[in-house]
Design a protein around this motif. Structure first.
Motif, PDB file in Angstrom:
ATOM      1  N   PRO A   1       0.839  -1.201   0.000  1.00 47.37           N
ATOM      2  CA  PRO A   1       0.000   0.000   0.000  1.00 47.37           C
ATOM      3  C   PRO A   1       0.873   1.250   0.000  1.00 47.37           C
ATOM      4  O   PRO A   1       1.956   1.254   0.583  1.00 47.37           O
ATOM      5  N   HIS A   2       0.411   2.289  -0.678  1.00 51.68           N
ATOM      6  CA  HIS A   2       1.105   3.580  -0.652  1.00 51.68           C
ATOM      7  C   HIS A   2       1.059   4.115   0.785  1.00 51.68           C
ATOM      8  O   HIS A   2       0.081   3.859   1.499  1.00 51.68           O
ATOM      9  N   PRO A   3       2.083   4.854   1.214  1.00 52.35           N
ATOM     10  CA  PRO A   3       2.062   5.377   2.594  1.00 52.35           C
ATOM     11  C   PRO A   3       0.767   6.127   2.920  1.00 52.35           C
ATOM     12  O   PRO A   3       0.252   6.009   4.041  1.00 52.35           O
ATOM     13  N   VAL A   4       0.227   6.854   1.941  1.00 52.00           N
ATOM     14  CA  VAL A   4      -0.988   7.627   2.245  1.00 52.00           C
ATOM     15  C   VAL A   4      -2.178   6.689   2.460  1.00 52.00           C
ATOM     16  O   VAL A   4      -3.102   7.016   3.215  1.00 52.00           O
ATOM     17  N   THR A   5      -2.144   5.518   1.844  1.00 51.54           N
ATOM     18  CA  THR A   5      -3.201   4.525   2.059  1.00 51.54           C
ATOM     19  C   THR A   5      -3.135   3.990   3.492  1.00 51.54           C
ATOM     20  O   THR A   5      -4.166   3.824   4.154  1.00 51.54           O
ATOM     21  N   ILE A   6      -1.915   3.743   3.948  1.00 54.08           N
ATOM     22  CA  ILE A   6      -1.738   3.249   5.320  1.00 54.08           C
ATOM     23  C   ILE A   6      -2.161   4.337   6.312  1.00 54.08           C
ATOM     24  O   ILE A   6      -2.908   4.082   7.260  1.00 54.08           O
ATOM     25  N   LEU A   7      -1.689   5.565   6.066  1.00 53.17           N
ATOM     26  CA  LEU A   7      -2.020   6.666   6.974  1.00 53.17           C
ATOM     27  C   LEU A   7      -3.526   6.924   7.002  1.00 53.17           C
ATOM     28  O   LEU A   7      -4.112   7.111   8.074  1.00 53.17           O
ATOM     29  N   ASP A   8      -4.150   6.900   5.833  1.00 56.12           N
ATOM     30  CA  ASP A   8      -5.599   7.084   5.756  1.00 56.12           C
ATOM     31  C   ASP A   8      -6.313   6.035   6.618  1.00 56.12           C
ATOM     32  O   ASP A   8      -7.235   6.358   7.376  1.00 56.12           O
TER      33      ASP A   8
ATOM     34  N   LEU B   1      -5.056   4.350   9.223  1.00 59.20           N
ATOM     35  CA  LEU B   1      -4.795   4.605  10.649  1.00 59.20           C
ATOM     36  C   LEU B   1      -5.660   5.754  11.161  1.00 59.20           C
ATOM     37  O   LEU B   1      -6.213   5.687  12.265  1.00 59.20           O
ATOM     38  N   LEU B   2      -5.804   6.813  10.341  1.00 59.31           N
ATOM     39  CA  LEU B   2      -6.570   7.980  10.790  1.00 59.31           C
ATOM     40  C   LEU B   2      -8.062   7.671  10.852  1.00 59.31           C
ATOM     41  O   LEU B   2      -8.790   8.224  11.674  1.00 59.31           O
ATOM     42  N   ARG B   3      -8.530   6.788   9.980  1.00 62.11           N
ATOM     43  CA  ARG B   3      -9.929   6.366  10.078  1.00 62.11           C
ATOM     44  C   ARG B   3     -10.139   5.555  11.360  1.00 62.11           C
ATOM     45  O   ARG B   3     -11.149   5.689  12.043  1.00 62.11           O
TER      46      ARG B   3
END
Lengths: 510, 259
Positions: B240-247, B249-251
């Motif tokens: 997964p792209h880092p922003v996918t992982i971060l998204d 986690l933030l959800r």
């Protein structure tokens, strides 16, 4: 050497019947003779041809001749098969012969360090020389550690789960006070059974297995794997496809070298460079993302060529961004390498002599840091590396500083190379169909990953079906180098020694 | 010792670097046009009895009977299906949001994906503003680990959300697990999980941890975390792209609500 060895090149096949076979008892001597002629061991593996027969192939690199060479020996009879180990005279073979013992239960007689490599059962289910596979026993509890004994000697056990967000492995330090007398590295936790998947009937699944041998060296492994298949199919990728592969390979190198220097900065507590380089690593990965839609270059390289183009406009945009990143990167590296507090930690730490590096068969930046002039891009240039030469970067001190400095030089040379190749007008198909594979043949593909030589060997049967693929990540050679680098070093310097090698657990474990 | 000259050089270099942290999630990230994000499927475009996409898929992520479905947990985002379908019944979009709360939610039959929901109010009270995670890599290629670690760089600055990766499971509130769960890591993975004090969460990052990914059915892996540990968040991708992982986690911590 010519009668006992058959020349081998990237993307070319040889008939299995042409490969010289030497007597079992002459095998180790043949390897030693090749070494005396300046060759280095690149691969050694077994291929079972019948329940009671096995061919063991050895592939050596001949940097002076610009090629590789193969020879073999035949083992016949009931299990356990045995032959005189090559490791006894040439330590570079140690991991390969342990792999042979672990996969096939073959006994390399006289091997001085015959221990499990990845913890897996043999293919036939027969016991390995050290006993049957015991899946219920955790690895560190089932490993014959070399022990140093004495009243003040203590052991430090680390892993498999480490402190950082990294891969699993077990390190056992034998220490006297702060000093490491001996480090033993036990791997196998990342063993995923990749080699079987390299022969998957779905061709995309097969090359994806190659791409995920070491996920940060996807381009290097996919290029080597594709080279082996192209050799069997007698297909040469176009100039354009080769340019795209080389550009992606150098971007992969840039991202990883930049990331490694950032990680080294972090481990010596020099946070400014750690922050900048950690970010810049991502910028280079994003250039690969721009080319193929994935930061690690997945699905870019395909047998016969590549799946994504770098059109002139994209090439120009990549060059512009490379120029911008270069302007942001080089002052940071200058700062890193002129900071006395950083150099004080790098210099003289974890030194591996040139002699040791040759003896244990180091490859890649670790070898070049110890003065060995080894680089596939130079020794055996393929594709566009034949037209745009990259000089081999070497250092002589073999320490953390040297391994860091090699990356500093290589970053600059990759940047120049990328500007050059992305400027050119490259012709040809993106991808050429492979067609039928040559029956009863062996072919090899090789590429200089940012860690060193990645090699894939494929063998076909009488119908042109692939019956064996052997993959090698450079980490297979270099983990032993890290263990050597730790001798006599303070245990607190382990992190920077480790980062200065930054080897792949996954690539080793397959 | 840092002399005055060195200090000036450090400051000059710092000046040259500028501000590099993304404004995500307040702004949407810009991704290149070839970025391979969320797939969509549209069975209305399928010719009768066609199963070209399913045959092309290297990981059997697509099934056509009884209806067209794509399992994001198995998908490696490789484009074989889109290349095999001239009708455009399967497409890869640029949508980077892929994380879900349930395994079943990863199986899509249209354009919609039910994105991850926040953890329970009780868990959010305890962990929502200070989430400490221990990462366990168990049979990966290292790419998921690298792009998880990237969140700690200044580009993403994960700690501004109160999320941190810690060294000891005893200091952690949960695990991030990558890899297809190699047989050789099962023991260490369970021990690490047991060492995390409750209440604890588990996040599966990457196709491997969800389904075995490219290593599925190799014989040396458990085909992912399912059935080994309870999973609270699934983040598909290879990696997964880092922003996918971060998204994701933030959800999970309720910082991004469903949209």
């Amino acid at each position: 050497m010519s009668t006992t060895w058959l020349a081998l090149s990237h993307g070319r096949s040889v008939a299995r019947s042409e490969i010289p076979t030497v007597e079992l008892n002459e095998f180790a001597k043949t390897l030693a003779a090749a070494r005396a002629d300046g060759a280095r061991l690149a691969q050694l593996f077994g291929h079972r041809t019948a329940p009671d027969a096995m061919t063991v192939y050895a592939i050596v690199g001949r940097p002076a001749d610009g090629d590789y060479a193969v020879c073999s020996t035949e083992l016949r009879g009931p299990d356990p098969l045995a032959y005189p180990a090559a490791t006894s005279a040439w330590p570079a073979a140690q991991a390969f012969e342990r792999e042979l013992a672990e996969e096939h239960g073959v006994i390399p007689t006289g091997h001085p360090w015959l221990k499990p490599l990845r913890y897996k059962p043999t293919v036939s289910g027969a016991p390995a020389p050290w006993g049957p596979f015991r899946p219920d026993v955790p690895i560190p509890g089932d490993y014959p550690f070399y022990r140093v004994e004495g009243e003040e000697v203590h052991e430090v056990a680390v892993g498999p789960v480490h402190a950082g967000v990294i891969e699993p492995g077990h390190f056992r330090f034998m220490c006297h006070g702060e000093d490491v007398l001996h480090l033993e590295i036990v791997l196998g936790y990342q063993h995923r059974g990749v080699e079987a998947l390299l022969m998957h009937p779905h061709p995309v699944r097969a090359i994806m297995a190659a791409e995920t041998i070491a996920g940060d060296a996807s381009i290097a492994h996919a290029t080597a794997y594709a080279g082996a298949l192209e050799g069997l199919a007698d297909v040469e990728p176009s100039g354009r496809a080769n340019m795209i592969r080389a550009a992606a390979l150098e971007l992969e190198r840039l991202a990883n070298h930049v990331g490694d220097l950032g990680a080294l900065s972090l481990d010596v507590g020099y946070l400014p460079c750690a922050s900048y380089l950690g970010r810049l690593r991502g910028d280079f990965l994003n250039l690969t993302l721009d080319i193929c839609g994935n930061r690690f270059g997945r699905n870019l390289v395909r047998p016969g060529g590549v799946a994504f183009d770098i059109e002139p406009a994209r090439a120009a945009s990549l060059r512009d961004r490379l120029t911008k990143f270069q302007g942001e990167l080089l002052p940071v590296l200058d700062l890193l390498f002129s900071s006395s507090s950083v150099l004080a930690r790098f210099e003289g730490t974890g030194a591996v002599s040139g002699e040791t590096a040759e003896e244990i068969g180091l490859v890649g930046p670790a070898a070049r840091a110890s003065g060995l002039e080894l680089d596939v891009r130079h020794d055996h240039p393929t594709g566009v590396y034949r037209f745009f030469a990259i000089p081999v970067a070497t250092e002589s001190s073999g320490d953390v500083y040297a391994r860091a400095a090699i990356r500093w030089v290589e970053i600059q040379r990759s940047l120049v190379f990328l500007q050059d190749v992305l400027k050119g007008a490259w012709e040809g198909d993106l991808r050429r169909p492979l067609g039928a594979l040559r029956p009863n043949a062996l072919a090899m593909g090789v590429s200089e990953s940012w860690r060193g030589e990645a090699m894939h060997v494929a063998i076909t049967d009488g119908d042109g079906r692939i019956e064996k693929v052997k993959a090698k990540d450079p980490s297979m050679h270099n983990w032993f180098g890290l263990a050597q680098a730790l001798r006599g070093v303070a245990i607190s310097d382990f992190p920077i020694c480790n980062k200065s090698f930054n080897l792949s657990y996954a690539g080793h474990d397959l | 010792m840092i002399c005055e000259h060195d200090m000036l050089k450090i400051l000059k270099t710092r000046w040259g670097q500028g501000h590099q942290t993304t404004k995500f999630p307040d702004t949407t990230p810009t991704l290149p046009e070839r970025f391979r994000g969320k797939p969509t499927v549209d069975a209305s475009k399928c010719p009768p009895d066609c199963k070209e996409c399913a045959d092309a898929c290297p990981t059997q992520a697509i099934t056509v009977a009884p209806s067209l479905k794509l399992d994001l947990g198995r998908c490696l985002f490789c484009t074989e299906c889109t290349a095999a379908c001239p009708q455009g019944a399967v497409k890869l979009t640029q949508d980077y949001r892929l994380a879900t709360s349930k395994r079943d939610d990863l199986v899509i039959s249209g354009a919609d994906l039910k994105l991850a929901e926040s953890m329970s109010a009780e868990l959010r009270r305890i962990l929502g503003r200070a989430l400490r995670l221990r990462e366990v890599c168990a049979g990966s290629c290292a790419a998921c680990d690298l792009d998880t670690n990237v969140l700690n760089t200044i580009g993403w600055d994960l700690s501004r959300f109160g999320i941190q990766f810690v060294a000891s499971p005893r200091h952690a509130d949960g695990l991030v697990v990558t890899g297809a769960i190699s047989h050789n890591m099962v023991h260490a993975l369970k021990e690490t999980y047991d060492a995390v004090p409750p209440p604890k969460i588990v996040i599966a990052v990457g196709a491997c941890a969800i389904s075995g990914g490219p290593f599925r059915d190799s014989g040396a892996v458990k085909n992912g975390l399912e059935g080994i540990l309870p999973i609270d968040l699934y983040v598909p991708g290879c990696p997964p792209h880092p922003v996918t992982i971060l998204d994701g986690l933030l959800r999970l911590i309720g910082r991004i609500k469903r949209s």
